[in-house]
Design a protein around this motif. Structure first.
Motif, PDB file in Angstrom:
ATOM      1  N   ILE A  71       0.856  -1.183   0.000  1.00  0.00           N
ATOM      2  CA  ILE A  71       0.000   0.000   0.000  1.00  0.00           C
ATOM      3  C   ILE A  71       0.902   1.247   0.000  1.00  0.00           C
ATOM      4  O   ILE A  71       1.832   1.335   0.815  1.00  0.00           O
ATOM      5  CB  ILE A  71      -0.915   0.011   1.232  1.00  0.00           C
ATOM      6  CG1 ILE A  71      -1.891  -1.168   1.178  1.00  0.00           C
ATOM      7  CG2 ILE A  71      -1.668   1.326   1.344  1.00  0.00           C
ATOM      8  CD1 ILE A  71      -2.783  -1.265   2.380  1.00  0.00           C
ATOM      9  N   PRO A  72       0.656   2.200  -0.880  1.00  0.00           N
ATOM     10  CA  PRO A  72       1.452   3.439  -0.866  1.00  0.00           C
ATOM     11  C   PRO A  72       1.319   4.169   0.471  1.00  0.00           C
ATOM     12  O   PRO A  72       0.204   4.360   0.968  1.00  0.00           O
ATOM     13  CB  PRO A  72       0.846   4.257  -2.014  1.00  0.00           C
ATOM     14  CG  PRO A  72       0.161   3.256  -2.881  1.00  0.00           C
ATOM     15  CD  PRO A  72      -0.340   2.179  -1.959  1.00  0.00           C
ATOM     16  N   GLU A  73       2.417   4.542   1.044  1.00  0.00           N
ATOM     17  CA  GLU A  73       2.410   5.219   2.340  1.00  0.00           C
ATOM     18  C   GLU A  73       2.582   6.718   2.107  1.00  0.00           C
ATOM     19  O   GLU A  73       3.663   7.287   2.292  1.00  0.00           O
ATOM     20  CB  GLU A  73       3.510   4.661   3.230  1.00  0.00           C
ATOM     21  CG  GLU A  73       3.359   3.186   3.552  1.00  0.00           C
ATOM     22  CD  GLU A  73       4.448   2.667   4.488  1.00  0.00           C
ATOM     23  OE1 GLU A  73       5.047   3.488   5.212  1.00  0.00           O
ATOM     24  OE2 GLU A  73       4.703   1.446   4.486  1.00  0.00           O
TER      25      GLU A  73
ATOM     26  N   ILE B 230      -5.022   6.590   8.771  1.00  0.00           N
ATOM     27  CA  ILE B 230      -5.037   5.699   7.610  1.00  0.00           C
ATOM     28  C   ILE B 230      -3.605   5.392   7.160  1.00  0.00           C
ATOM     29  O   ILE B 230      -3.270   4.250   6.811  1.00  0.00           O
ATOM     30  CB  ILE B 230      -5.833   6.344   6.452  1.00  0.00           C
ATOM     31  CG1 ILE B 230      -7.279   6.592   6.880  1.00  0.00           C
ATOM     32  CG2 ILE B 230      -5.789   5.442   5.223  1.00  0.00           C
ATOM     33  CD1 ILE B 230      -8.039   5.342   7.238  1.00  0.00           C
ATOM     34  N   GLY B 231      -2.747   6.393   7.190  1.00  0.00           N
ATOM     35  CA  GLY B 231      -1.345   6.179   6.835  1.00  0.00           C
ATOM     36  C   GLY B 231      -0.654   5.223   7.798  1.00  0.00           C
ATOM     37  O   GLY B 231       0.171   4.391   7.407  1.00  0.00           O
TER      38      GLY B 231
ATOM     39  N   ARG C 201       1.535  -0.249   9.018  1.00  0.00           N
ATOM     40  CA  ARG C 201       1.471  -1.509   9.760  1.00  0.00           C
ATOM     41  C   ARG C 201       1.107  -2.675   8.835  1.00  0.00           C
ATOM     42  O   ARG C 201       1.623  -3.780   8.965  1.00  0.00           O
ATOM     43  CB  ARG C 201       0.434  -1.401  10.893  1.00  0.00           C
ATOM     44  CG  ARG C 201       0.773  -0.354  11.930  1.00  0.00           C
ATOM     45  CD  ARG C 201       1.983  -0.763  12.753  1.00  0.00           C
ATOM     46  NE  ARG C 201       2.238   0.196  13.826  1.00  0.00           N
ATOM     47  CZ  ARG C 201       3.266   0.125  14.656  1.00  0.00           C
ATOM     48  NH1 ARG C 201       4.146  -0.845  14.506  1.00  0.00           N
ATOM     49  NH2 ARG C 201       3.425   1.023  15.598  1.00  0.00           N
ATOM     50  N   TYR C 202       0.226  -2.418   7.918  1.00  0.00           N
ATOM     51  CA  TYR C 202      -0.196  -3.468   6.985  1.00  0.00           C
ATOM     52  C   TYR C 202       0.974  -3.902   6.092  1.00  0.00           C
ATOM     53  O   TYR C 202       1.153  -5.084   5.809  1.00  0.00           O
ATOM     54  CB  TYR C 202      -1.350  -2.955   6.122  1.00  0.00           C
ATOM     55  CG  TYR C 202      -2.017  -4.029   5.283  1.00  0.00           C
ATOM     56  CD1 TYR C 202      -2.876  -4.954   5.864  1.00  0.00           C
ATOM     57  CD2 TYR C 202      -1.795  -4.092   3.917  1.00  0.00           C
ATOM     58  CE1 TYR C 202      -3.498  -5.932   5.097  1.00  0.00           C
ATOM     59  CE2 TYR C 202      -2.408  -5.065   3.142  1.00  0.00           C
ATOM     60  CZ  TYR C 202      -3.269  -5.982   3.736  1.00  0.00           C
ATOM     61  OH  TYR C 202      -3.874  -6.947   2.977  1.00  0.00           O
ATOM     62  N   ASN C 203       1.805  -2.944   5.677  1.00  0.00           N
ATOM     63  CA  ASN C 203       2.966  -3.278   4.853  1.00  0.00           C
ATOM     64  C   ASN C 203       3.989  -4.109   5.630  1.00  0.00           C
ATOM     65  O   ASN C 203       4.636  -5.004   5.073  1.00  0.00           O
ATOM     66  CB  ASN C 203       3.618  -1.996   4.326  1.00  0.00           C
ATOM     67  CG  ASN C 203       2.816  -1.359   3.213  1.00  0.00           C
ATOM     68  OD1 ASN C 203       2.035  -2.036   2.535  1.00  0.00           O
ATOM     69  ND2 ASN C 203       2.979  -0.050   3.011  1.00  0.00           N
ATOM     70  N   ILE C 204       4.160  -3.807   6.918  1.00  0.00           N
ATOM     71  CA  ILE C 204       5.051  -4.624   7.760  1.00  0.00           C
ATOM     72  C   ILE C 204       4.531  -6.064   7.814  1.00  0.00           C
ATOM     73  O   ILE C 204       5.286  -7.033   7.705  1.00  0.00           O
ATOM     74  CB  ILE C 204       5.165  -4.023   9.175  1.00  0.00           C
ATOM     75  CG1 ILE C 204       5.901  -2.691   9.131  1.00  0.00           C
ATOM     76  CG2 ILE C 204       5.892  -5.001  10.107  1.00  0.00           C
ATOM     77  CD1 ILE C 204       5.960  -1.983  10.477  1.00  0.00           C
ATOM     78  N   LEU C 205       3.196  -6.181   7.988  1.00  0.00           N
ATOM     79  CA  LEU C 205       2.577  -7.507   8.025  1.00  0.00           C
ATOM     80  C   LEU C 205       2.784  -8.230   6.696  1.00  0.00           C
ATOM     81  O   LEU C 205       3.069  -9.436   6.663  1.00  0.00           O
ATOM     82  CB  LEU C 205       1.082  -7.370   8.331  1.00  0.00           C
ATOM     83  CG  LEU C 205       0.276  -8.665   8.420  1.00  0.00           C
ATOM     84  CD1 LEU C 205       0.787  -9.548   9.545  1.00  0.00           C
ATOM     85  CD2 LEU C 205      -1.212  -8.357   8.623  1.00  0.00           C
TER      86      LEU C 205
END
Length: 273
Positions: free
Chosen positions: A13-15, A21-22, A27-31
């Motif tokens: 996901i672009p941060e 939301i960011g 956190r989602y990208n780490i997962l």
């Protein structure tokens, strides 16, 4: 998120945002990174396991081909009246099967004894039936487990170093008995034996292979004893011992002492599989 899941967790996901939301995206990208790492590790593990299974199946084919070929040779020799040769080939096949078979580091005493008898039968082809092996092992000890290939190297040393004179014969006695909480295994022969200096060197080299006072050709003949000594210490610790007594022209006696554990009875397990 749905698109990333559908494409096998290969995207991120672009941060670009700095609000809640960011933070969720970060956190989602780490997962995602952890999931991708776990997937890659599982793929490598499964690939390695598959390759290992294929190799194992290939290795199973080769020994079976050898066994079947030896059976053909043995049958052909028997049909042509070469009974001694047929029996020797069959004994060699049993030795080979026992050596190659990967069923663990332990074997029952009875299995080791059968392997010892096969070994002597094979060597008797070379020495024209001049080798005589006698067994003195109580039935109650035959079901106890010991580390594999404990007897074969000692028997080979007895034959190769004890039977040096042309035309001579060699008597080997293999005995075992219970001694307190231990099992004693003794292999004695009436062969050439060793002088005190040679015996002292063998004992030192067995315990400390870094000795350099003998040529490599001499050392190589006692690799089996050194191997047994190291394995005894590895599996049984200080509770195990290996001693050698020898007199020149009067034979050699090797005695092994290992702890007697009731859990060892009938065990032929694999601790490395």
């Amino acid at each position: 998120m749905d698109a990333i899941i559908a494409h096998g967790f290969l995207e991120k996901i672009p941060e670009t945002r700095t609000d809640e939301i960011g933070m969720i995206a970060h956190r989602y990208n780490i997962l995602l990174e952890k999931i991708s790492s776990l997937i890659g590790e599982n793929v490598r593990r499964e690939t390695a396991q598959t390759q290992a299974q294929l190799k194992a199946l290939q290795y199973q084919i080769n020994p079976h081909f050898i066994y079947n070929t030896l059976n053909i040779f043995s049958g052909y020799a028997a049909q042509n009246g070469q009974n001694v040769l047929a029996e020797s080939i069959a004994s060699f096949g049993q030795l080979l099967r026992y050596t190659i078979k990967n069923d663990g580091v332990y074997a029952t005493m009875e299995t080791e004894l059968r392997n010892a008898m096969s070994l002597v039968k094979v060597y008797n082809i070379r020495y024209f039936d001049k080798l005589h092996l006698s067994l003195d092992v109580p039935e109650e000890l035959k079901d106890f487990s010991i580390i594999k290939f404990l007897l074969q190297p000692i028997l080979e040393n007895a034959i190769l170093h004890g039977l040096l004179r042309p035309g001579a014969s060699l008597k080997i006695r293999l005995a075992a008995w219970q001694e307190d909480d231990s099992i004693a295994i003794q292999i004695s022969d009436d062969g050439e034996g060793m002088n005190p200096q040679r015996l002292e060197w063998v004992q030192r080299y067995m315990a400390d292979p870094s000795e350099h006072d003998q040529p490599l050709s001499a050392k190589s003949t006692f690799i089996g004893l050194k191997n047994i000594y190291k394995r005894l210490k590895l599996f049984y610790g200080d509770q195990a011992s290996l001693s050698i007594l020898s007199r020149e022209h009067h034979g050699t006696t090797v005695t092994i002492l290992i702890p007697m554990n009731p859990d060892q009875k009938g065990r032929e397990t694999c601790i490395t599989c």
